[in-house]
Design an enzyme around this catalytic site. Structure first.
Site, mmCIF file in Angstrom:
data_model
loop_
_atom_site.group_PDB
_atom_site.id
_atom_site.type_symbol
_atom_site.label_atom_id
_atom_site.label_comp_id
_atom_site.label_asym_id
_atom_site.label_seq_id
_atom_site.Cartn_x
_atom_site.Cartn_y
_atom_site.Cartn_z
ATOM 1 N N TYR A 1 3.199 9.679 -0.345
ATOM 2 C CA TYR A 1 4.257 9.019 0.443
ATOM 3 C C TYR A 1 5.637 9.186 -0.220
ATOM 4 O O TYR A 1 6.662 8.884 0.393
ATOM 5 C CB TYR A 1 3.987 7.522 0.619
ATOM 6 C CG TYR A 1 2.680 7.141 1.281
ATOM 7 C CD1 TYR A 1 1.876 8.084 1.915
ATOM 8 C CD2 TYR A 1 2.250 5.814 1.285
ATOM 9 C CE1 TYR A 1 0.670 7.722 2.509
ATOM 10 C CE2 TYR A 1 1.049 5.449 1.884
ATOM 11 C CZ TYR A 1 0.262 6.405 2.472
ATOM 12 O OH TYR A 1 -0.923 6.034 3.066
ATOM 13 N N ASP B 1 0.840 -1.204 0.000
ATOM 14 C CA ASP B 1 0.000 0.000 0.000
ATOM 15 C C ASP B 1 0.872 1.249 0.000
ATOM 16 O O ASP B 1 1.543 1.539 0.986
ATOM 17 C CB ASP B 1 -0.908 0.007 1.239
ATOM 18 C CG ASP B 1 -1.839 1.209 1.232
ATOM 19 O OD1 ASP B 1 -2.903 1.105 0.590
ATOM 20 O OD2 ASP B 1 -1.496 2.252 1.828
HETATM 21 N N1 LIG Z 1 -5.441 6.067 3.530
HETATM 22 C C1 LIG Z 1 -4.921 6.792 4.502
HETATM 23 O O1 LIG Z 1 -5.268 7.979 4.690
HETATM 24 C C2 LIG Z 1 -3.920 6.198 5.385
HETATM 25 C C3 LIG Z 1 -3.289 5.050 5.008
HETATM 26 N N2 LIG Z 1 -2.356 4.479 5.811
HETATM 27 C C4 LIG Z 1 -1.747 3.229 5.362
HETATM 28 O O2 LIG Z 1 -1.783 2.290 6.448
HETATM 29 C C5 LIG Z 1 -0.461 1.873 6.739
HETATM 30 C C6 LIG Z 1 -0.301 1.548 8.213
HETATM 31 O O3 LIG Z 1 -0.662 2.634 9.019
HETATM 32 P P1 LIG Z 1 0.398 3.538 9.812
HETATM 33 O O4 LIG Z 1 -0.270 4.838 10.047
HETATM 34 O O5 LIG Z 1 1.674 3.507 9.100
HETATM 35 O O6 LIG Z 1 0.543 2.882 11.225
HETATM 36 P P2 LIG Z 1 0.410 1.438 11.916
HETATM 37 O O7 LIG Z 1 -0.832 1.455 12.720
HETATM 38 O O8 LIG Z 1 0.624 0.365 10.927
HETATM 39 O O9 LIG Z 1 1.629 1.509 12.950
HETATM 40 C C7 LIG Z 1 2.943 1.652 12.508
HETATM 41 C C8 LIG Z 1 3.828 1.869 13.727
HETATM 42 O O10 LIG Z 1 3.866 0.671 14.524
HETATM 43 C C9 LIG Z 1 5.224 0.250 14.650
HETATM 44 N N3 LIG Z 1 5.215 -1.229 14.633
HETATM 45 C C10 LIG Z 1 4.912 -2.027 13.590
HETATM 46 N N4 LIG Z 1 4.950 -3.323 13.947
HETATM 47 C C11 LIG Z 1 5.306 -3.346 15.246
HETATM 48 C C12 LIG Z 1 5.529 -4.387 16.177
HETATM 49 N N5 LIG Z 1 5.367 -5.662 15.848
HETATM 50 N N6 LIG Z 1 5.904 -4.057 17.453
HETATM 51 C C13 LIG Z 1 6.063 -2.749 17.800
HETATM 52 N N7 LIG Z 1 5.862 -1.712 16.949
HETATM 53 C C14 LIG Z 1 5.488 -2.012 15.689
HETATM 54 C C15 LIG Z 1 5.961 0.856 13.484
HETATM 55 O O11 LIG Z 1 7.320 1.068 13.788
HETATM 56 P P3 LIG Z 1 8.513 0.412 12.905
HETATM 57 O O12 LIG Z 1 8.309 0.808 11.495
HETATM 58 O O13 LIG Z 1 9.726 1.032 13.544
HETATM 59 O O14 LIG Z 1 8.414 -1.072 13.142
HETATM 60 C C16 LIG Z 1 5.241 2.200 13.346
HETATM 61 O O15 LIG Z 1 5.737 3.103 14.298
HETATM 62 C C17 LIG Z 1 0.405 3.032 6.246
HETATM 63 O O16 LIG Z 1 1.760 2.682 6.131
HETATM 64 C C18 LIG Z 1 -0.295 3.375 4.977
HETATM 65 O O17 LIG Z 1 0.070 2.454 3.964
HETATM 66 C C19 LIG Z 1 -2.048 5.015 7.021
HETATM 67 C C20 LIG Z 1 -2.637 6.175 7.439
HETATM 68 C C21 LIG Z 1 -3.641 6.856 6.665
HETATM 69 O O1 LIG Z 2 -0.883 8.113 5.581
HETATM 70 C C1 LIG Z 2 -1.777 8.562 4.863
HETATM 71 O O2 LIG Z 2 -2.146 7.974 3.853
HETATM 72 C C2 LIG Z 2 -2.432 9.829 5.205
HETATM 73 O O3 LIG Z 2 -3.180 10.365 4.438
HETATM 74 C C3 LIG Z 2 -2.211 10.429 6.538
HETATM 75 O O4 LIG Z 2 -1.172 9.895 7.203
HETATM 76 C C4 LIG Z 2 -2.130 11.921 6.461
HETATM 77 O O5 LIG Z 2 -1.242 12.266 5.468
HETATM 78 C C5 LIG Z 2 -1.738 12.527 7.751
HETATM 79 O O6 LIG Z 2 -1.727 11.891 8.778
HETATM 80 C C6 LIG Z 2 -1.372 13.938 7.742
HETATM 81 O O7 LIG Z 2 -1.089 14.323 9.033
#
Ligand SMILES: NC(=O)C1=CN([C@@H]2O[C@H](COP(=O)(O)OP(=O)(O)OC[C@H]3O[C@@H](n4cnc5c(N)ncnc54)[C@H](OP(=O)(O)O)[C@@H]3O)[C@@H](O)[C@H]2O)C=CC1
Ligand SMILES: O=C(O)C(=O)[C@@H](O)[C@H](O)C(=O)CO
Length: 279
Positions: free
Chosen positions: A57, A52
């Site tokens: 990004y 994703d």
């Molecule tokens: N459509 C949208 O608007 C959005 C889409 N997204 C998507 O969703 C994905 C995931 O959401 P995201 O907001 O990144 O956050 P997550 O809820 O997936 O959490 C990620 C965090 O958790 C940590 N982590 C991961 N696995 C572990 C573990 N096993 N133990 C301890 N810590 C852990 C990571 O650190 P580390 O990397 O150091 O392991 C990072 O700090 C995004 O990457 C993106 O692709 C996210 C937000 C908004």
């Molecule tokens: O991660 C994504 O896809 C998002 O849209 C969000 O993280 C967004 O960009 C945000 O959190 C801005 O503060």
């Protein structure tokens, strides 16, 4: 929604979208990932089949590089990207899609989403995605961060119903009414920020469940997603976590524990509110 609807046997498992395309249960999210090529390469070797990304990004090129270099055939990998807010509108969406595809150097995307419901723009954006879908430039189209009222509004004029809604979803933000609306309209729910952007690891209740099942907190919360019929895209840039986060197919949460996690819902977001964002 319970596990009985889905076998949830292994990481190659998929949910069937409305148009018959199969979308993997679990994928790697790469928002704020600092080693994308390495992380995606490892994820694909581990058995993940979905990545994703999004134009915002700024790592579509790295995702494409890892996918193209992988021993896993392209047709077995599901690549999602998204149309960013400032690109919304009919012609600008067509251009943004071409730019994303060019950056990935892939022949097609599996799924393209409207990233956020930009008022006054998302219907034209959707019309452009419908065009791209009809032209077979993308295998499935959907939305992200859409609430029920956004979906109802969009669907009133749409010729293609969104196949996916990617929404913040975790123990503190269930939005069951939105989940139910999506299920009843065959819109696959996909959890973003499934680990509360790292905050789930601070919860004593989740730690207690992890101890009960001899699993990690990440495994408990991701398994809960799947048993609710929700696809999920955890992010990690750490090798060990990418591997262990996907190890969720050898146990099942008891329905009481699924209900217990549901009961933690307090409507708390760790990302922006789709009704009140400004970017
Ligand atoms: N459509 C949208 O608007 C959005 C889409 N997204 C998507 O969703 C994905 C995931 O959401 P995201 O907001 O990144 O956050 P997550 O809820 O997936 O959490 C990620 C965090 O958790 C940590 N982590 C991961 N696995 C572990 C573990 N096993 N133990 C301890 N810590 C852990 C990571 O650190 P580390 O990397 O150091 O392991 C990072 O700090 C995004 O990457 C993106 O692709 C996210 C937000 C908004
Ligand atoms: O991660 C994504 O896809 C998002 O849209 C969000 O993280 C967004 O960009 C945000 O959190 C801005 O503060």
């Amino acid at each position: 929604m319970s596990s009985s609807r889905h076998q949830l046997t292994d990481l190659s498992g998929t949910f069937e979208l409305k148009n018959g395309v199969r979308m993997p249960y679990l994928g790697l999210g790469v928002f704020q990932c600092d080693n994308v090529v390495e992380a995606v390469t490892l994820a694909l070797e581990t058995g993940y089949r979905l990545v994703d990304t999004a134009s915002i990004y700024e790592n579509e090129a790295e995702v494409g590089e890892a996918v193209r270099a992988s021993r896993v055939p392209r047709e077995e990998i599901f690549v999602t990207s998204k149309i960013w807010n400032t690109d919304q509108g009919y012609n600008s969406t067509l251009d943004a899609f071409e730019a994303s595809l060019k950056r990935t150097r892939l022949d097609y995307l599996d799924l393209c989403l409207i990233h956020w419901p930009v008022e006054g723009k998302y219907k034209e954006t959707w019309r452009a995605l419908e065009t791209l879908y009809r032209e077979k430039r993308v295998r499935a189209i959907g939305v992200s961060n859409f609430l029920k009222h956004h979906l109802e509004d969009l669907m009133a004029d749409a010729t293609v119903i969104p196949m996916v809604n990617q929404v913040e979803f975790h123990p503190y933000l269930v939005q069951q009414e939105l989940v139910d609306f999506c299920f009843s309209n065959v819109i696959q729910y996909q959890a973003c920020s499934p680990m509360m952007r790292g905050n789930v690891f601070k919860l004593d209740a989740m730690n207690a469940l992890a101890e009960k099942y001899s699993k990690t907190i990440a495994q408990i919360v991701l398994r809960w997603d799947l048993q609710k019929g929700v696809a999920t895209i955890p992010k990690s840039s750490k090798k060990e976590r990418i591997i262990t986060n996907a190890d969720i197919f050898d146990f099942e949460l008891h329905p009481d524990d699924v209900a217990f996690i549901d009961s933690m819902d307090c409507g708390k977001r760790f990302g922006p509110d789709p009704d009140n964002f400004d970017f």
